[in-house]
Design a protein around this motif. Structure first.
Motif, PDB file in Angstrom:
ATOM      1  N   PHE A 126      -7.220   3.305   1.747  1.00 16.69           N
ATOM      2  CA  PHE A 126      -6.927   4.670   1.897  1.00 16.69           C
ATOM      3  C   PHE A 126      -5.696   4.984   1.043  1.00 16.69           C
ATOM      4  O   PHE A 126      -5.651   5.700   0.085  1.00 16.69           O
ATOM      5  CB  PHE A 126      -7.093   5.332   2.942  1.00 16.69           C
ATOM      6  N   LEU A 127      -4.764   4.353   1.463  1.00 14.87           N
ATOM      7  CA  LEU A 127      -3.341   4.607   0.812  1.00 14.87           C
ATOM      8  C   LEU A 127      -3.052   4.270  -0.495  1.00 14.87           C
ATOM      9  O   LEU A 127      -2.488   4.944  -1.496  1.00 14.87           O
ATOM     10  CB  LEU A 127      -1.933   3.955   1.817  1.00 14.87           C
ATOM     11  N   ILE A 128      -3.553   3.247  -0.943  1.00 15.46           N
ATOM     12  CA  ILE A 128      -3.607   2.737  -2.146  1.00 15.46           C
ATOM     13  C   ILE A 128      -4.450   3.770  -3.118  1.00 15.46           C
ATOM     14  O   ILE A 128      -3.766   3.905  -4.111  1.00 15.46           O
ATOM     15  CB  ILE A 128      -4.193   1.243  -2.367  1.00 15.46           C
ATOM     16  N   GLY A 129      -5.716   3.892  -2.632  1.00 15.14           N
ATOM     17  CA  GLY A 129      -6.305   4.950  -3.264  1.00 15.14           C
ATOM     18  C   GLY A 129      -5.571   6.438  -3.609  1.00 15.14           C
ATOM     19  O   GLY A 129      -5.610   6.878  -4.617  1.00 15.14           O
ATOM     20  N   LEU A 130      -4.714   6.723  -2.599  1.00 15.57           N
ATOM     21  CA  LEU A 130      -4.086   7.866  -2.899  1.00 15.57           C
ATOM     22  C   LEU A 130      -2.901   7.860  -3.598  1.00 15.57           C
ATOM     23  O   LEU A 130      -2.716   8.852  -4.574  1.00 15.57           O
ATOM     24  CB  LEU A 130      -3.443   8.203  -1.366  1.00 15.57           C
ATOM     25  N   ARG A 131      -2.191   6.965  -3.639  1.00 15.30           N
ATOM     26  CA  ARG A 131      -1.053   6.563  -4.581  1.00 15.30           C
ATOM     27  C   ARG A 131      -1.570   6.486  -5.993  1.00 15.30           C
ATOM     28  O   ARG A 131      -1.038   6.998  -6.847  1.00 15.30           O
ATOM     29  CB  ARG A 131      -0.263   5.165  -4.176  1.00 15.30           C
ATOM     30  N   ALA A 132      -2.860   5.895  -6.215  1.00 18.21           N
ATOM     31  CA  ALA A 132      -3.213   5.660  -7.637  1.00 18.21           C
ATOM     32  C   ALA A 132      -3.750   7.125  -8.117  1.00 18.21           C
ATOM     33  O   ALA A 132      -3.600   7.439  -9.338  1.00 18.21           O
ATOM     34  CB  ALA A 132      -4.666   4.846  -7.495  1.00 18.21           C
ATOM     35  N   GLN A 133      -4.163   8.074  -7.236  1.00 15.85           N
ATOM     36  CA  GLN A 133      -4.681   9.484  -7.548  1.00 15.85           C
ATOM     37  C   GLN A 133      -3.351  10.091  -7.910  1.00 15.85           C
ATOM     38  O   GLN A 133      -3.499  10.755  -8.915  1.00 15.85           O
ATOM     39  CB  GLN A 133      -5.226  10.072  -6.431  1.00 15.85           C
ATOM     40  N   ALA A 138       0.802  -1.176  -0.128  1.00 16.04           N
ATOM     41  CA  ALA A 138       0.048   0.060   0.102  1.00 16.04           C
ATOM     42  C   ALA A 138       0.791   1.433   0.066  1.00 16.04           C
ATOM     43  O   ALA A 138       0.519   2.348  -0.618  1.00 16.04           O
ATOM     44  CB  ALA A 138      -0.823   0.018   1.336  1.00 16.04           C
ATOM     45  N   TYR A 139       2.275   1.181   0.566  1.00 19.05           N
ATOM     46  CA  TYR A 139       2.740   2.337   0.867  1.00 19.05           C
ATOM     47  C   TYR A 139       4.124   2.042   0.821  1.00 19.05           C
ATOM     48  O   TYR A 139       4.630   1.042   1.422  1.00 19.05           O
ATOM     49  CB  TYR A 139       2.599   3.236   1.960  1.00 19.05           C
ATOM     50  N   PRO A 140       5.087   2.620   0.187  1.00 23.11           N
ATOM     51  CA  PRO A 140       6.554   2.493  -0.009  1.00 23.11           C
ATOM     52  C   PRO A 140       7.385   2.850   1.274  1.00 23.11           C
ATOM     53  O   PRO A 140       8.523   3.523   1.156  1.00 23.11           O
ATOM     54  CB  PRO A 140       7.173   3.226  -1.207  1.00 23.11           C
ATOM     55  N   TYR A 141       7.124   2.338   2.459  1.00 23.02           N
ATOM     56  CA  TYR A 141       7.730   2.882   3.613  1.00 23.02           C
ATOM     57  C   TYR A 141       9.008   2.129   3.703  1.00 23.02           C
ATOM     58  O   TYR A 141      10.106   2.866   4.053  1.00 23.02           O
ATOM     59  CB  TYR A 141       7.052   1.994   4.909  1.00 23.02           C
ATOM     60  N   PHE A 142       9.512   1.007   3.220  1.00 24.61           N
ATOM     61  CA  PHE A 142      10.730   0.206   3.036  1.00 24.61           C
ATOM     62  C   PHE A 142      11.646   1.211   2.214  1.00 24.61           C
ATOM     63  O   PHE A 142      12.834   1.337   2.640  1.00 24.61           O
ATOM     64  CB  PHE A 142      10.734  -1.255   2.527  1.00 24.61           C
ATOM     65  N   GLU A 143      11.208   1.571   1.134  1.00 19.19           N
ATOM     66  CA  GLU A 143      12.023   2.388   0.072  1.00 19.19           C
ATOM     67  C   GLU A 143      12.266   3.709   0.748  1.00 19.19           C
ATOM     68  O   GLU A 143      13.261   4.500   0.874  1.00 19.19           O
ATOM     69  CB  GLU A 143      11.163   2.865  -0.998  1.00 19.19           C
TER      70      GLU A 143
END
Length: 316
Positions: free
Chosen positions: A281-288, A193-198
């Motif tokens: 929510f985070l996936i949708g945010l990144r897609a936007q 969902a979110y690139p925390y590792f990166e």
């Protein structure tokens, strides 16, 4: 732990209008008059910030409405990450717990009540490492309940204990090693969902200077959880183009809770529905953002093609 309200650490920099709103909202909390307020004012990062930093310091100097007010003026610019790490370390060690705010956060009248109730309730629960005042604007939030636990913490209005904060590791490289397996990395990234590792890699490489991802990595490797309210008690007013770390956005806007009491979970375990709601929510945010970037690229290409066509026509 004392039954007195926890100390509040407020980190301020160069936005006087935002600071006024943040302090005003805090003063509207019934527990404010019983709470010690520590204001950490970072020094200017260049001559262009001197006047604004001085304006903020004049404001905090005249603040009333708290049990006691201590203002710390940093002569040089530490930056937000170092300021928060130092301030939270100091106050959590002195009091055993601390509530943390930045100068662009407006809190609900029940914010301090929720924070102190949770700090008291989970003082001796080692898995509970943070209390969050902010909650993401997820879809159908009422199905998540009034409060719940999730693995990922937030940095907009939060609290912690000395026992938890002592587990903070500032060594990003060491944290990366503990997350190297694909399964751990995937779980750390909330299943993609979110690139925390990166972000942790960028921190280790010196390309980022943030505290939040290191705190999350420390919590994650310790199996820690964060307590959330079902409806947010914090609104970020800093995404108006004035911040050092955030651009202009309304994606995280919320309607503040009017609750005055909360039923806290008896079982300390992650809520699967809440995890999925935050993840979605985070996936949708990144897609936007990806869609917006593509639209912007197409627009720029069209403008470039138009300019080229006009140049060719003019040359002919």
């Amino acid at each position: 732990m004392s039954t007195s309200p926890a100390p509040i650490a407020l980190f301020v920099y160069n936005r006087p209008d935002h600071v006024l709103r943040t302090i005003s909202a805090l003063q509207a909390n019934p527990l404010a008059r019983k709470s010690p307020l520590y204001v950490f004012s970072d020094g200017p990062n260049g001559s262009q910030d001197i006047a604004a930093v001085q304006a903020v310091r004049r404001i905090v100097k005249s603040v009333t409405g708290f049990d006691e007010i201590v203002v710390r003026h940093q002569p040089k610019n530490l930056g937000l990450a170092q300021s928060i790490i130092a301030g939270v370390t100091e106050l959590s060690a002195a009091y055993g717990h601390v509530i943390v705010l930045e100068d662009d956060l407006v809190v609900a009248p029940g914010f301090l009540t929720f924070m102190n109730q949770a700090l008291q309730r989970y003082e001796h629960e080692p898995r509970v490492m943070q209390v969050s005042g902010y909650m993401f604007p997820v879809e159908r939030p009422k199905r998540l309940g009034q409060t719940f636990f999730c693995r990922v913490p937030t940095s907009w209005g939060w609290a912690t204990w000395a026992r938890a904060w002592e587990r903070l590791s500032l060594d990003s490289t060491q944290m990366l090693e503990s997350l190297r397996s694909p399964e751990r990395r995937e779980a750390f990234n909330l299943n993609g969902a979110y690139p925390y590792f990166e972000h942790l890699i960028q921190q280790a490489e010196g390309k980022l200077d943030v505290w939040g991802v290191r705190w999350y990595a420390s919590m994650f490797t310790a199996g820690g959880l964060c307590l959330y309210p079902g409806q947010s008690l914090v609104q970020n007013i800093g995404m108006d183009g004035t911040g050092m770390h955030c651009g202009r956005s309304s994606d995280f806007d919320v309607e503040l809770s009017v609750c005055e009491t909360w039923k806290l979970p008896d079982r300390v375990q992650e809520s699967a529905p809440a995890f999925e709601a935050i993840r979605s929510f985070l996936i949708g945010l990144r897609a936007q953002k990806r869609t917006g970037a593509i639209v912007d690229l197409v627009s720029r290409l069209r403008h470039a093609a138009g300019r080229m066509k006009r140049a060719i026509t003019s040359a002919g």
